[in-house]
Design a protein around this motif. Structure first.
Motif, mmCIF file in Angstrom:
data_model
loop_
_atom_site.group_PDB
_atom_site.id
_atom_site.type_symbol
_atom_site.label_atom_id
_atom_site.label_comp_id
_atom_site.label_asym_id
_atom_site.label_seq_id
_atom_site.Cartn_x
_atom_site.Cartn_y
_atom_site.Cartn_z
ATOM 1 N N PRO A 1 0.798 -1.229 0.000
ATOM 2 C CA PRO A 1 0.000 0.000 0.000
ATOM 3 C C PRO A 1 0.830 1.278 0.000
ATOM 4 N N TRP A 2 2.134 1.174 0.219
ATOM 5 C CA TRP A 2 2.979 2.360 0.232
ATOM 6 C C TRP A 2 3.530 2.628 -1.158
ATOM 7 N N ARG A 3 3.883 3.876 -1.422
ATOM 8 C CA ARG A 3 4.348 4.291 -2.741
ATOM 9 C C ARG A 3 5.669 5.053 -2.631
ATOM 10 N N CYS A 4 6.680 4.360 -2.150
ATOM 11 C CA CYS A 4 8.010 4.949 -2.026
ATOM 12 C C CYS A 4 8.588 5.164 -3.425
ATOM 13 N N GLY A 5 9.109 6.345 -3.687
ATOM 14 C CA GLY A 5 9.556 6.689 -5.025
ATOM 15 C C GLY A 5 10.707 5.855 -5.534
ATOM 16 N N TYR A 6 11.476 5.247 -4.636
ATOM 17 C CA TYR A 6 12.646 4.479 -5.048
ATOM 18 C C TYR A 6 12.383 2.973 -5.066
ATOM 19 N N CYS A 7 11.133 2.550 -4.949
ATOM 20 C CA CYS A 7 10.809 1.118 -4.913
ATOM 21 C C CYS A 7 11.438 0.403 -6.104
ATOM 22 N N HIS A 8 12.165 -0.703 -5.841
ATOM 23 C CA HIS A 8 12.806 -1.426 -6.937
ATOM 24 C C HIS A 8 11.982 -2.617 -7.416
ATOM 25 N N ASN A 9 10.779 -2.814 -6.850
ATOM 26 C CA ASN A 9 9.872 -3.853 -7.344
ATOM 27 C C ASN A 9 8.480 -3.262 -7.604
ATOM 28 N N VAL B 1 17.944 -3.937 10.770
ATOM 29 C CA VAL B 1 17.149 -2.817 10.255
ATOM 30 C C VAL B 1 17.970 -2.172 9.151
ATOM 31 N N ARG B 2 17.287 -1.827 8.049
ATOM 32 C CA ARG B 2 18.035 -1.243 6.934
ATOM 33 C C ARG B 2 17.272 -0.068 6.334
ATOM 34 N N THR B 3 18.022 0.879 5.803
ATOM 35 C CA THR B 3 17.456 2.071 5.176
ATOM 36 C C THR B 3 18.003 2.212 3.768
ATOM 37 N N THR B 4 17.115 2.347 2.790
ATOM 38 C CA THR B 4 17.535 2.668 1.431
ATOM 39 C C THR B 4 17.814 4.168 1.370
ATOM 40 N N ILE B 5 18.991 4.524 0.891
ATOM 41 C CA ILE B 5 19.357 5.936 0.829
ATOM 42 C C ILE B 5 18.544 6.596 -0.278
ATOM 43 N N TYR B 6 17.545 7.339 0.132
ATOM 44 C CA TYR B 6 16.557 7.892 -0.786
ATOM 45 C C TYR B 6 16.992 9.257 -1.303
ATOM 46 N N GLU B 7 16.388 9.653 -2.419
ATOM 47 C CA GLU B 7 16.716 10.933 -3.038
ATOM 48 C C GLU B 7 16.380 12.080 -2.084
ATOM 49 N N GLY B 8 17.316 12.971 -1.908
ATOM 50 C CA GLY B 8 17.100 14.122 -1.045
ATOM 51 C C GLY B 8 17.521 13.912 0.391
ATOM 52 N N ALA B 9 17.948 12.693 0.737
ATOM 53 C CA ALA B 9 18.390 12.444 2.109
ATOM 54 C C ALA B 9 19.646 13.256 2.404
ATOM 55 N N THR B 10 19.730 13.790 3.603
ATOM 56 C CA THR B 10 20.897 14.571 4.001
ATOM 57 C C THR B 10 21.679 13.813 5.065
ATOM 58 N N PRO B 11 22.967 14.111 5.208
ATOM 59 C CA PRO B 11 23.751 13.458 6.256
ATOM 60 C C PRO B 11 23.142 13.654 7.637
ATOM 61 N N GLU B 12 22.668 14.863 7.911
ATOM 62 C CA GLU B 12 22.105 15.152 9.230
ATOM 63 C C GLU B 12 20.845 14.323 9.488
ATOM 64 N N GLU B 13 20.020 14.168 8.445
ATOM 65 C CA GLU B 13 18.780 13.407 8.574
ATOM 66 C C GLU B 13 19.072 11.941 8.880
ATOM 67 N N LEU B 14 20.031 11.369 8.169
ATOM 68 C CA LEU B 14 20.351 9.959 8.375
ATOM 69 C C LEU B 14 21.090 9.728 9.685
ATOM 70 N N LEU B 15 21.869 10.707 10.111
ATOM 71 C CA LEU B 15 22.512 10.586 11.416
ATOM 72 C C LEU B 15 21.455 10.580 12.517
ATOM 73 N N GLY B 16 20.475 11.478 12.388
ATOM 74 C CA GLY B 16 19.397 11.510 13.378
ATOM 75 C C GLY B 16 18.607 10.221 13.404
ATOM 76 N N LEU B 17 18.325 9.668 12.219
ATOM 77 C CA LEU B 17 17.606 8.394 12.150
ATOM 78 C C LEU B 17 18.417 7.291 12.818
ATOM 79 N N GLY B 18 19.711 7.253 12.529
ATOM 80 C CA GLY B 18 20.557 6.228 13.125
ATOM 81 C C GLY B 18 20.577 6.307 14.638
ATOM 82 N N HIS B 19 20.706 7.510 15.172
ATOM 83 C CA HIS B 19 20.695 7.674 16.632
ATOM 84 C C HIS B 19 19.353 7.225 17.212
#
Length: 224
Positions: A31-39, A159-177
Motif C-alpha cells: 500500500p505504500w508508494r516509495c519513489g525508489y521502490c525497486h519492485n 534494520v536497513r534504510t535505502t538511501i533515498y533521493e534528497g536524504a541529508t547526512p544530518e537526517e540519516l545521522l538523526g535516524l541512526g541515533h
C-alpha cells in the motif's frame, strides 16, 4: 482458505537469509508508494505476476535437504492475510523462515513472529518524514510499533534504510541515533539502484563513522 498471491520466486539466494541457502517468495501487493521502490510491479495487490502458491509449495517440498530456508519478501508480505498460513506450511516442511517487511501491518506481523528465524525490517526514514516518503498518513506510527514488536520478540534481525533521493547526512545521522536508542543493534544502508554511494565529502564520512560507533554492526550495501 485464502491463497497467498505470489509475485515471483527466486529459487536460490545466498544473501537474503544471512548465512543460509534460501529461496525467496515475492508476495504481491504493497500500500505504500516509495519513489525508489525497486519492485514496482509488485505494488498492485490484485495482480498475479508469479506462480500459484500451490506450485511454490510443491517446489519447496522438492527442495527439502537442499535449501536451509525460505524468505517471504515483496511487495509487502504482511499486506496479505494469507501470509500466516503460508509461513506455517513452509515451517512444517522443515525450513527456516525469513521475512522482509517495512512494518506496514504490525497487527499481522505480531502473530507470525514466533515462526520466524530472521527479519529484515526497512526503516524508510525519520518518523516525521514517513508520510512524505510513503505517501500514506500514519505510516511512521506503524513502523514504530513494528520495530517495538521485532525487538521485543528476540528474533534475529537487522534494520536497513535505502538511501533515498534528497536524504541529508544530518537526517540519516538523526535516524541512526533514534534507531540505536530504540534498541537496534544491526543497521544497514542500502544504495538505490542502479548503484552509487553517498557523497564522499566530510559530512557523509562523519555520519558513517558516527553510526559505526553506535551499532554492533553497521554496513553499507550496494556502494560503488
Amino acid at each position: 482458505m485464502q491463497e497467498l498471491r505470489v509475485g515471483g520466486l527466486t529459487p536460490l539466494t545466498t544473501i537474503d537469509l544471512p548465512g543460509r541457502l534460501a529461496a525467496v517468495v515475492f508476495c504481491q501487493g504493497c500500500p505504500w508508494r516509495c519513489g525508489y521502490c525497486h519492485n514496482p510491479h509488485l505494488l498492485p495487490p490484485a495482480e498475479r505476476n508469479g506462480p500459484a502458491w500451490e506450485e511454490v509449495r510443491v517446489f519447496l517440498e522438492r527442495r527439502r535437504g537442499l535449501l536451509d530456508g525460505v524468505v517471504f519478501s515483496g511487495g509487502e508480505p504482511t499486506a496479505q492475510r494469507a501470509l500466516a498460513a503460508a509461513v506455517v506450511q513452509v515451517k512444517a516442511l522443515g525450513f527456516q523462515i525469513g521475512l522482509h517487511t517495512a512494518g506496514i501491518y504490525p497487527q499481522r506481523l505480531e502473530p507470525v513472529l514466533a515462526d520466524l528465524d530472521w527479519i529484515g525490517l526497512d526503516a524508510k526514514g525519520p518518523i516525521e518524514r514517513y508520510t512524505a516518503i510513503t505517501g500514506v498518513r500514519g505510516a511512521g506510527g506503524r513502523f514504530r510499533r513494528s520495530l517495538e514488536l521485532v525487538i521485543g520478540s528476540g528474533v534475529d534481525h537487522e534494520v536497513r534504510t535505502t538511501i533515498y533521493e534528497g536524504a541529508t547526512p544530518e537526517e540519516l545521522l538523526g535516524l541512526g541515533h533514534w534507531l540505536a536508542e530504540h534498541g537496534v543493534r544491526r543497521y544497514v544502508w542500502q544504495m538505490r539502484r542502479p548503484g552509487g554511494s553517498p557523497a564522499g565529502d566530510g559530512a557523509w564520512r562523519a555520519v558513517r563513522d558516527g553510526l559505526a560507533r553506535r551499532f554492533e554492526r553497521f554496513e553499507i550495501r550496494g556502494a560503488t
